[in-house]
Write a protein that holds these residues in place. Structure first.
Motif, PDB file in Angstrom:
ATOM      1  N   VAL A 386       0.844  -1.193   0.000  1.00 26.76           N
ATOM      2  CA  VAL A 386       0.000   0.000   0.000  1.00 26.76           C
ATOM      3  C   VAL A 386       0.880   1.243   0.000  1.00 26.76           C
ATOM      4  CG1 VAL A 386      -1.859   1.218   1.226  1.00 26.76           C
ATOM      5  CG2 VAL A 386      -1.741  -1.282   1.295  1.00 26.76           C
ATOM      6  N   LEU A 387       1.997   1.172   0.717  1.00 24.10           N
ATOM      7  CA  LEU A 387       3.032   2.213   0.692  1.00 24.10           C
ATOM      8  C   LEU A 387       4.351   1.543   0.348  1.00 24.10           C
ATOM      9  CD1 LEU A 387       2.379   4.502   3.819  1.00 24.10           C
ATOM     10  CD2 LEU A 387       1.752   4.939   1.446  1.00 24.10           C
ATOM     11  N   LYS A 388       5.191   2.238  -0.394  1.00 24.18           N
ATOM     12  CA  LYS A 388       6.459   1.656  -0.800  1.00 24.18           C
ATOM     13  C   LYS A 388       7.576   2.690  -0.698  1.00 24.18           C
ATOM     14  CE  LYS A 388       8.974  -1.715  -2.489  1.00 24.18           C
ATOM     15  NZ  LYS A 388       9.227  -2.939  -1.704  1.00 24.18           N
ATOM     16  N   ASN A 389       8.556   2.389   0.182  1.00 26.50           N
ATOM     17  CA  ASN A 389       9.761   3.218   0.332  1.00 26.50           C
ATOM     18  C   ASN A 389       9.452   4.704   0.530  1.00 26.50           C
ATOM     19  OD1 ASN A 389      11.504   1.012   0.091  1.00 26.50           O
ATOM     20  ND2 ASN A 389      11.517   1.158  -2.149  1.00 26.50           N
ATOM     21  N   VAL A 390       8.603   4.975   1.478  1.00 30.32           N
ATOM     22  CA  VAL A 390       8.235   6.366   1.766  1.00 30.32           C
ATOM     23  C   VAL A 390       9.252   6.968   2.727  1.00 30.32           C
ATOM     24  CG1 VAL A 390       6.527   7.862   2.886  1.00 30.32           C
ATOM     25  CG2 VAL A 390       5.788   6.029   1.339  1.00 30.32           C
ATOM     26  N   LYS A 583      -0.002   6.162  -5.986  1.00 26.49           N
ATOM     27  CA  LYS A 583       0.221   4.705  -6.017  1.00 26.49           C
ATOM     28  C   LYS A 583       1.139   4.244  -4.891  1.00 26.49           C
ATOM     29  CE  LYS A 583      -0.526   4.488 -11.009  1.00 26.49           C
ATOM     30  NZ  LYS A 583       0.043   4.141 -12.341  1.00 26.49           N
ATOM     31  N   GLY A 584       0.951   4.810  -3.703  1.00 27.25           N
ATOM     32  CA  GLY A 584       1.694   4.359  -2.528  1.00 27.25           C
ATOM     33  C   GLY A 584       3.085   4.933  -2.380  1.00 27.25           C
ATOM     34  N   MET A 585       3.444   5.891  -3.223  1.00 25.12           N
ATOM     35  CA  MET A 585       4.780   6.481  -3.152  1.00 25.12           C
ATOM     36  C   MET A 585       4.682   8.002  -3.138  1.00 25.12           C
ATOM     37  SD  MET A 585       7.023   4.037  -5.710  1.00 25.12           S
ATOM     38  CE  MET A 585       5.938   4.292  -7.108  1.00 25.12           C
ATOM     39  N   ILE A 586       5.701   8.646  -2.565  1.00 29.28           N
ATOM     40  CA  ILE A 586       5.796  10.105  -2.634  1.00 29.28           C
ATOM     41  C   ILE A 586       6.444  10.459  -3.965  1.00 29.28           C
ATOM     42  CG2 ILE A 586       6.848  12.162  -1.631  1.00 29.28           C
ATOM     43  CD1 ILE A 586       6.660  10.863   1.100  1.00 29.28           C
ATOM     44  N   VAL A 587       5.694  11.173  -4.787  1.00 28.27           N
ATOM     45  CA  VAL A 587       6.205  11.500  -6.125  1.00 28.27           C
ATOM     46  C   VAL A 587       6.657  12.950  -6.229  1.00 28.27           C
ATOM     47  CG1 VAL A 587       4.880   9.705  -7.289  1.00 28.27           C
ATOM     48  CG2 VAL A 587       3.840  11.956  -6.924  1.00 28.27           C
ATOM     49  N   GLN A 588       6.190  13.824  -5.315  1.00 32.03           N
ATOM     50  CA  GLN A 588       6.612  15.227  -5.316  1.00 32.03           C
ATOM     51  C   GLN A 588       6.567  15.771  -3.892  1.00 32.03           C
ATOM     52  OE1 GLN A 588       3.786  16.617  -8.525  1.00 32.03           O
ATOM     53  NE2 GLN A 588       5.556  17.916  -9.049  1.00 32.03           N
ATOM     54  N   ARG A 589       7.402  16.781  -3.643  1.00 33.50           N
ATOM     55  CA  ARG A 589       7.384  17.433  -2.334  1.00 33.50           C
ATOM     56  C   ARG A 589       7.956  18.832  -2.482  1.00 33.50           C
ATOM     57  NH1 ARG A 589       9.433  16.722   3.439  1.00 33.50           N
ATOM     58  NH2 ARG A 589       7.503  16.277   4.573  1.00 33.50           N
ATOM     59  N   GLY A 590       7.238  19.821  -1.960  1.00 33.03           N
ATOM     60  CA  GLY A 590       7.718  21.190  -2.044  1.00 33.03           C
ATOM     61  C   GLY A 590       6.616  22.176  -1.726  1.00 33.03           C
ATOM     62  N   ALA A 591       6.873  23.467  -1.925  1.00 31.04           N
ATOM     63  CA  ALA A 591       5.881  24.502  -1.678  1.00 31.04           C
ATOM     64  C   ALA A 591       4.844  24.505  -2.797  1.00 31.04           C
ATOM     65  CB  ALA A 591       6.561  25.862  -1.578  1.00 31.04           C
ATOM     66  N   HIS A 592       3.669  25.002  -2.477  1.00 26.07           N
ATOM     67  CA  HIS A 592       2.551  25.018  -3.429  1.00 26.07           C
ATOM     68  C   HIS A 592       2.933  25.688  -4.753  1.00 26.07           C
ATOM     69  CE1 HIS A 592      -1.420  25.879  -5.093  1.00 26.07           C
ATOM     70  NE2 HIS A 592      -1.140  27.177  -5.048  1.00 26.07           N
ATOM     71  N   ASN A 593       3.457  26.891  -4.682  1.00 26.18           N
ATOM     72  CA  ASN A 593       3.807  27.633  -5.903  1.00 26.18           C
ATOM     73  C   ASN A 593       4.894  26.946  -6.708  1.00 26.18           C
ATOM     74  OD1 ASN A 593       1.896  29.649  -5.419  1.00 26.18           O
ATOM     75  ND2 ASN A 593       3.321  30.838  -4.151  1.00 26.18           N
ATOM     76  N   ASP A 594       5.849  26.374  -6.015  1.00 30.47           N
ATOM     77  CA  ASP A 594       6.946  25.687  -6.707  1.00 30.47           C
ATOM     78  C   ASP A 594       6.435  24.454  -7.449  1.00 30.47           C
ATOM     79  OD1 ASP A 594       8.702  27.571  -5.751  1.00 30.47           O
ATOM     80  OD2 ASP A 594       9.318  26.357  -4.014  1.00 30.47           O
ATOM     81  N   LEU A 595       5.540  23.723  -6.820  1.00 34.97           N
ATOM     82  CA  LEU A 595       5.014  22.503  -7.448  1.00 34.97           C
ATOM     83  C   LEU A 595       4.180  22.827  -8.684  1.00 34.97           C
ATOM     84  CD1 LEU A 595       3.967  20.381  -4.308  1.00 34.97           C
ATOM     85  CD2 LEU A 595       5.968  20.068  -5.764  1.00 34.97           C
ATOM     86  N   LEU A 596       3.506  23.969  -8.673  1.00 30.81           N
ATOM     87  CA  LEU A 596       2.705  24.346  -9.844  1.00 30.81           C
ATOM     88  C   LEU A 596       3.562  24.691 -11.058  1.00 30.81           C
ATOM     89  CD1 LEU A 596      -0.233  26.491  -8.369  1.00 30.81           C
ATOM     90  CD2 LEU A 596      -0.316  24.181  -9.324  1.00 30.81           C
ATOM     91  N   LEU A 597       4.833  25.016 -10.824  1.00 31.98           N
ATOM     92  CA  LEU A 597       5.732  25.322 -11.932  1.00 31.98           C
ATOM     93  C   LEU A 597       6.092  24.072 -12.733  1.00 31.98           C
ATOM     94  CD1 LEU A 597       8.138  27.862 -10.179  1.00 31.98           C
ATOM     95  CD2 LEU A 597       6.236  28.378 -11.732  1.00 31.98           C
TER      96      LEU A 597
END
Length: 625
Positions: A386-390, A583-597
């Protein structure tokens, strides 16, 4: 599987230990009452025999008065004791079912949370509950059958004591004085017990067939006959789609099916009749033997009354002994099903881990840091992760958003952090220490959680917010003000003492889903824990109420670390760091504005999907106007 006597002994006495824990005193008072009830008839039989002998022989008024007085005093004392004991055991038995429910509650609180969602656990729980509550088998049967077993044992001992002189007294007919009669009478009693045992087994086979069908019938009737019509959550659908017609049709089918099962009850009565007839024949033979010895002068007429009474009791109770042993086998089988459920799974993580830190010794002083280090999770018995290498860090002073589509692993992430689940691989660290090294109750002090499927209870507002009997009214009022429900509470009839819902109070208040969500949020605020987790805290709120919560988010999220989980990505603008699951993994991490870029990223896709929806909805609204 055939059970040995030793196994049945262990199963039975484990049942007594459970009853002693959850229904203290019940079995003890049942036994006392049974002993008194068992001895009383034999005292009356003996006294009656003596009175008849006095009347028929020496006609002594003094002896006659003495025996009558003895009978009256003995019965009076026994009646008083029996009445007191029965009242006490009756009260205890009346609360027995609530005590049995506590067994399941304790089990529920003692197992790993992940096991509560296990299909095997749910199946065993359902079977144990059906056996215990639907037919009164197992523990209840042990309660009800214990007096019978005590009665049998005491009666056999008393019968033997009062019958010995029957075989020792000599009559004028020598063949009636033969010691062989002891064996003959004993064999007759054994034969009666054997017939009763065989009849009981045949009856039990039929009962098992009948009860198997009745489990299905009761379960189905409970749904179609009660829950479907009476459950308010289903009421709208039942009325609009006339599901009551479906229920009526199913109930008629069940009634027809149940009528066919009446033949099984007739068969059970047939075997009961056989055992009753055989008991009558054997009692008649014993009665004939006693009459002959009396007629040929072995003892006075009064003794005949004593021996007839005691031998009839002995025959009856040897049969009852066989029946009691057969019943013991039956409820031992049902108790085994209860024990299978109680023995399933290990104890909660709170119980079986070595604790390095408790309230007197913990590494949390001023700063707070949480880290998921290569955490993976899959359910027991499943090969799918359900989670993988988080891996992720959460530092003091920040607000974090967890986002992702349904099934991406967000809720599992929260349950792992709350120690409701344990990682299959990896570890979760609190200030550098594995969270399992903390005492579980101590660890929970650091958490304030609003789950998506939160629950409020039929207690007062103040107790719901404080999650306790005693609470600080000023702190409760501050919490409900921050949660935005202060005005609603002020208008309630009893203020903070107003009971939610009407389960226990006629003056209870029914609240909307949004109001309930705000009270749950106030509960998290009241706890003032270092770590606050909000799982969809505005899902039941209208857009205006949601905007109010967001605008006061800094005031609400007063914890050292706040983790906010939501499908509504507009909440991410209030957070310092956004973590995107897929799908059980962290695919992105950052501030809201940065992720929208990152126009190729998952967050951009989710944000624009929701923005497009709201934009389309706004256009439709304008057209209507």
């Amino acid at each position: 599987m055939k059970m040995t006597i030793k196994q049945r002994y262990k199963i039975t006495f484990r049942g007594y230990r459970i009853l002693g824990k959850y229904c203290p005193g019940l079995i003890g008072f049942k036994i006392i009452g049974s002993i008194i009830e068992s001895i009383s008839p034999f005292i009356n039989i003996w006294v009656s025999a003596q009175i008849i002998n006095v009347i028929a022989n020496d006609k002594s008024i003094n002896k006659l008065f003495m025996y009558v007085l003895l009978a009256v005093i003995t019965n009076f004392i026994f009646a008083i004791i029996k009445n007191v004991v029965d009242r006490i055991s009756g009260v205890k038995e009346a609360s027995m079912w609530d005590c049995f429910s506590k067994i399941f509650c304790d089990k529920q609180m003692s197992v790993d949370f992940v096991d509560l969602e296990n299909v095997e656990y749910q199946h065993l729980k359902q079977k144990a509950e059906e056996n215990l509550f639907m037919f009164g088998n197992g523990l209840a049967q042990l309660v009800w059958d214990t007096p019978g077993m005590i009665n049998v044992i005491v009666s056999i001992l008393a019968s033997t004591a009062l019958s010995i002189s029957l075989f020792l007294a000599d009559s004028s007919i020598k063949w009636l004085n033969s010691p062989a009669w002891i064996l003959v009478v004993f064999l007759l009693i054994v034969i009666e017990g054997y017939i009763l045992d065989k009849s009981k087994k045949k009856e039990q086979v039929i009962f098992s067939k009948w009860s198997d069908g009745s489990v299905w019938f009761n379960r189905a009737f409970d749904f179609y006959g009660q829950n479907l019509d009476l459950d308010l959550q289903r009421a709208k659908d039942v009325r609009i789609y006339r599901q009551d017609k479906i229920a009526e049709n199913e109930i008629n089918k069940m009634i027809i099916h149940n009528m066919r099962e009446d033949g099984l009850i007739t068969k059970m009565s047939y075997y009961q009749g056989i055992s009753s007839f055989s008991a009558g024949v054997i009692n008649a033979l014993c009665y004939l033997f006693i009459v002959l010895k009396t007629y040929f002068g072995a003892f006075p007429v009064g003794n005949m009354v004593q021996y007839v009474g005691t031998l009839v009791k002995m025959t009856e109770n040897f049969g009852n002994l066989t029946s009691a042993l057969a019943e013991n086998k039956i409820y031992c089988q049902h108790l085994q099903k209860l024990y299978e459920f109680l023995d399933m799974s290990g104890q909660d993580v709170a119980e079986h881990k070595t604790k390095l830190f408790d309230s007197m010794n913990n590494p949390i002083k001023k700063e707070l840091h949480i880290e998921f280090r290569n955490v993976s999770f899959k359910y027991p018995g499943s090969d799918i992760y359900v989670l993988k290498n988080v891996s992720a860090k959460f530092d003091e002073g920040n607000k974090y958003a967890i986002v992702g589509q349904n099934g991406s692993g967000k809720t599992t992430f929260v349950k792992l952090l709350c120690r409701l689940y344990e990682p299959t691989e990896g570890e979760i660290l609190l200030n550098g220490y594995n969270i399992n090294e903390f005492d579980f109750k101590e660890y929970l002090r650091y958490l304030a959680v609003v789950f998506q499927d939160f629950q409020l209870f039929s207690f007062g507002i103040g107790q719901n917010v404080a999650a306790g009997i005693d609470y600080d009214p000023e702190k409760v009022e501050l919490s409900i003000r921050k949660a935005g429900i202060s005005d609603r509470v002020k208008n309630m009839p009893e203020g903070l003492e107003t009971c939610l819902y009407r389960d226990f109070s006629e003056n209870g208040v029914e609240i909307s889903g949004g109001e309930a969500q705000k009270i749950a949020l106030a509960r998290a605020i009241y706890k003032n824990a270092p770590l606050m987790i909000l799982d969809e805290p505005t899902s039941a709120l209208d857009p205006i109420a949601e905007a109010e919560v967001y605008s006061s988010f800094d005031n609400i999220a007063n914890s050292l670390i706040t983790i906010y989980i939501s499908h509504r990505l507009s909440s991410c603008k209030f957070c310092d760091v956004v973590t995107v699951f897929d799908k059980g993994m962290i695919v992105q991490r950052g501030a809201h504005n940065d992720l929208l870029l990152d126009v190729e990223g998952k967050y951009y896709e989710l944000w624009n999907a929701q923005a497009k929806y709201y934009h389309t909805k706004h256009k439709k609204s304008l057209r209507k106007e």
